[in-house]
Scaffold this motif. Structure first.
Motif, PDB file in Angstrom:
ATOM      1  N   ASN A   1     -11.995-106.733 -79.979  1.00  0.00           N
ATOM      2  CA  ASN A   1     -10.442-106.681 -78.806  1.00  0.00           C
ATOM      3  C   ASN A   1     -10.089-104.824 -78.483  1.00  0.00           C
ATOM      4  O   ASN A   1     -10.556-103.511 -79.476  1.00  0.00           O
ATOM      5  N   ARG A   2      -9.055-105.292 -77.773  1.00  0.00           N
ATOM      6  CA  ARG A   2      -8.570-103.000 -77.858  1.00  0.00           C
ATOM      7  C   ARG A   2      -7.808-103.844 -79.042  1.00  0.00           C
ATOM      8  O   ARG A   2      -7.260-103.599 -79.653  1.00  0.00           O
ATOM      9  N   GLY A   3      -8.187-102.126 -79.181  1.00  0.00           N
ATOM     10  CA  GLY A   3      -7.832-101.702 -80.949  1.00  0.00           C
ATOM     11  C   GLY A   3      -9.372-101.151 -81.509  1.00  0.00           C
ATOM     12  O   GLY A   3      -9.059-100.130 -82.566  1.00  0.00           O
ATOM     13  N   SER A   4     -10.051-101.664 -80.864  1.00  0.00           N
ATOM     14  CA  SER A   4     -11.116-101.632 -81.761  1.00  0.00           C
ATOM     15  C   SER A   4     -12.419-100.000 -81.115  1.00  0.00           C
ATOM     16  O   SER A   4     -11.944 -99.707 -80.817  1.00  0.00           O
ATOM     17  N   SER A   5     -13.035 -99.493 -82.438  1.00  0.00           N
ATOM     18  CA  SER A   5     -13.665 -98.185 -81.959  1.00  0.00           C
ATOM     19  C   SER A   5     -14.935 -98.292 -81.171  1.00  0.00           C
ATOM     20  O   SER A   5     -15.635 -99.471 -80.417  1.00  0.00           O
TER      21      SER A   5
END
Length: 564
Positions: A348-352
């Motif tokens: 999800n958004r927030g991953s690297s």
């Protein structure tokens, strides 16, 4: 633009005593990389051969490759061929740095109302948003004959798809490449880099002439062939290949017996079917999400839809979905697939490894966009006919444990079962600067801290929750689970608790690991598979044939159901 870029800077003190902040600053000479990709690391700088070696995501955020970028580019040198007066970088700076003294002083700099520097050249001139140093650098480039500001695309050196981890010697001559792919276990190989660097042959401007190391030039197909050879890594030897060399000699005796009972690695590898890599849009259509999908064997469990389990981490600095062997070797996902579950891992958004904007989208409001993106994954699979929307579970550890609990309480219509391992339950209780980095100070973001905690959303919970925690967890303290239990009790919500008295942030002892894996899979089977299977058995028994045999149900007989 790129999320991490390289640049060549030179400290060139200015002479404007009225602007000391300008006079004392370094000047950007040239951007070395640009574009919508991430430079992850610099593994080598070879000034003599005009090349910097980096690893990054230019080909795909699902892969990592070694790339070469010119520090200055052959066309910035006089005539496209370096002379003998030092290295290319030294020559280039000899030409560029003195030119700063020749920059016309016709521009006057002023501060805009917002405090930023602007430049004006006279009435009717469009205001520039460049800083004084950037204007000086542009003028210097023009005087020195440097090409336009956009750097060239990187040259990929690594061979084959997948994730490549690179180590390079100081002389930039040898690399060690440890790589794997979805269907290729880990392999470590040693390569020699091209003699003279990958840009020993290179284009100059738009012409067909290519520069060779001794300054002569060749044209046409011969040049193209030599150019390809010059950029190719040369394999020296293979140091390690897991599929051939894996053995059980270094394993503990008990685990060695288990592995030996499975059979040799040559038979184990083919049994670990790679997941399908899929992509889909976020619910607001602003980003593309990637996921790894593990589907059950359709010959045993039919075409679907299947009960779905989401495997989640979802926090900063971690990427769970990529083209590496670790995807296929995810034994929990493979085990659940063998029981009849579909399993999905979605970053999800927030991953690297997706850039600052993608990772920073969750800043100051953790647990919101991540939940929305996991919901988007479930809905995507439901639309495809893979997931049964009435039987959806989720599990994760640490930040993934936090998101598992948040999905259960913030999206109760979507998620029905959650296994939350060592979960952060309120960010005001997490004991490292990690919290302030992504949430800011509690005094400055009180509403964000409140919304990002599990506590206030507990009354919405309708599904089944198992919390797993080590009592001596040194990272996410057990107090997080204790505080959540108090909220669950206050709201009259049932929960299940699995405690490991002698374990820290993750169980390490083999007996504890085996016990934990069994409890987790049993919990998911009981709450997502068992009731449905009992219903099927009852319907089939009621409709049995006169001779007592069981008819098929939609092509699936009772013998094809998972063993519970």
């Amino acid at each position: 633009g790129t999320e991490q870029y390289l640049s060549d800077s030179h400290y060139a003190p200015g002479d404007d005593i009225n602007e000391p902040e300008i006079a004392a600053s370094a000047v950007l000479l040239r951007a070395i990389s640009a574009g919508p990709w991430v430079v992850e690391s610099i593994v080598g700088v070879d000034v003599t051969n005009d090349v910097v070696y980096v690893t990054g995501t230019y080909d795909s955020p699902l892969e990592r490759h070694l790339y070469a970028l010119p520090i200055i580019g052959s066309c910035a040198r006089k005539g496209g061929v370096p002379d003998n007066g030092g290295t290319g970088v030294q020559q280039w700076r000899k030409r560029v740095v003195p030119s700063f003294s020749s920059v016309p002083a016709s521009r006057s700099f002023r501060k805009s109302p917002s405090g930023s520097s602007c430049s004006s050249v006279g009435e009717g001139t469009v205001t520039s948003h460049k800083t004084p140093n950037e204007v000086k650098a542009d003028a210097a480039f023009k005087l020195a004959g440097i090409p336009g500001p956009k750097p060239p695309d990187p040259t990929r050196l690594t061979i084959g798809r997948g994730m490549h981890n690179i180590a390079m010697d100081e002389a930039c001559r040898i690399i060690v490449d440890t790589t794997s792919d979805l269907d290729k276990p880990t392999c470590t190989s040693v390569y020699a880099l091209p003699v003279g660097g990958p840009f020993a042959f290179s284009y100059c401007g738009g012409s067909e002439t290519k520069r060779v190391k001794d300054g002569s030039a060749v044209r046409g197909t011969e040049a193209e062939a030599e150019d390809d050879d010059a950029r190719t890594l040369r394999l020296l030897f293979v140091a390690y290949e897991a599929q051939i060399e894996d053995n059980t000699d270094s394993l503990p005796a008990k685990l060695s017996n288990i592995v030996s009972g499975i059979g040799s690695s040559s038979r184990l590898f083919p049994s670990l079917s790679p997941p399908e890599i899929i992509s889909f849009s976020t619910s607001d259509c602003t980003e593309t999400l990637y996921a790894a999908l593990y589907k059950p064997d359709p010959t045993q469990y039919g075409p679907g839809p299947y009960p779905l389990v989401c495997a989640v981490y979802g926090g900063p600095h971690v990427q769970r979905v990529n083209r590496s062997w670790s995807q296929s070797a995810d034994m929990r996902a493979q085990h659940l697939r063998s029981l009849g579950f579909a399993v999905i891992k979605c970053d999800n958004r927030g991953s690297s490894r997706r850039g600052v904007a993608f990772e920073g989208a969750i800043r100051k409001r953790l647990g919101r966009l991540e939940v929305l993106d996991q919901v988007a994954a479930v809905r995507h699979l439901t639309h495809r006919g893979v997931a049964d929307p009435s039987r959806v579970g989720i599990y994760g550890w640490s930040y993934g444990g936090y998101l598992s609990a948040m999905c259960l309480v913030r999206a109760p219509d979507v998620f029905h079962v959650a296994v939350a391992g060592a979960p952060v339950t309120s960010w005001d209780g997490y004991d490292t600067h990690y919290t302030e980095r992504y949430m800011g100070l509690p005094s400055e973001n009180s509403s964000g801290y409140r919304e990002s905690a599990v506590f206030d959303h507990v009354p919405n919970m309708r599904g089944k929750l198992m919390i797993v925690h080590g009592l001596i967890d040194e990272n996410v303290h057990f107090r997080h689970t204790a505080r959540l239990i108090n909220r669950l009790i206050a709201a009259g919500k049932d929960y299940d608790l699995l405690i490991f008295p002698d374990e820290r942030h993750s169980p390490r002892r083999l007996r504890d690991r085996i016990y934990m894996e069994k409890r987790i899979s049993d919990y998911l089977v009981k709450n997502l598979l068992e009731q449905q299977s009992i219903g099927v058995i009852r319907r089939v028994t009621a409709g049995s044939n006169a001779d007592g045999t069981m008819p098929g149900i939609g092509g699936i007989g009772v013998r094809q159901m998972p063993k519970l």
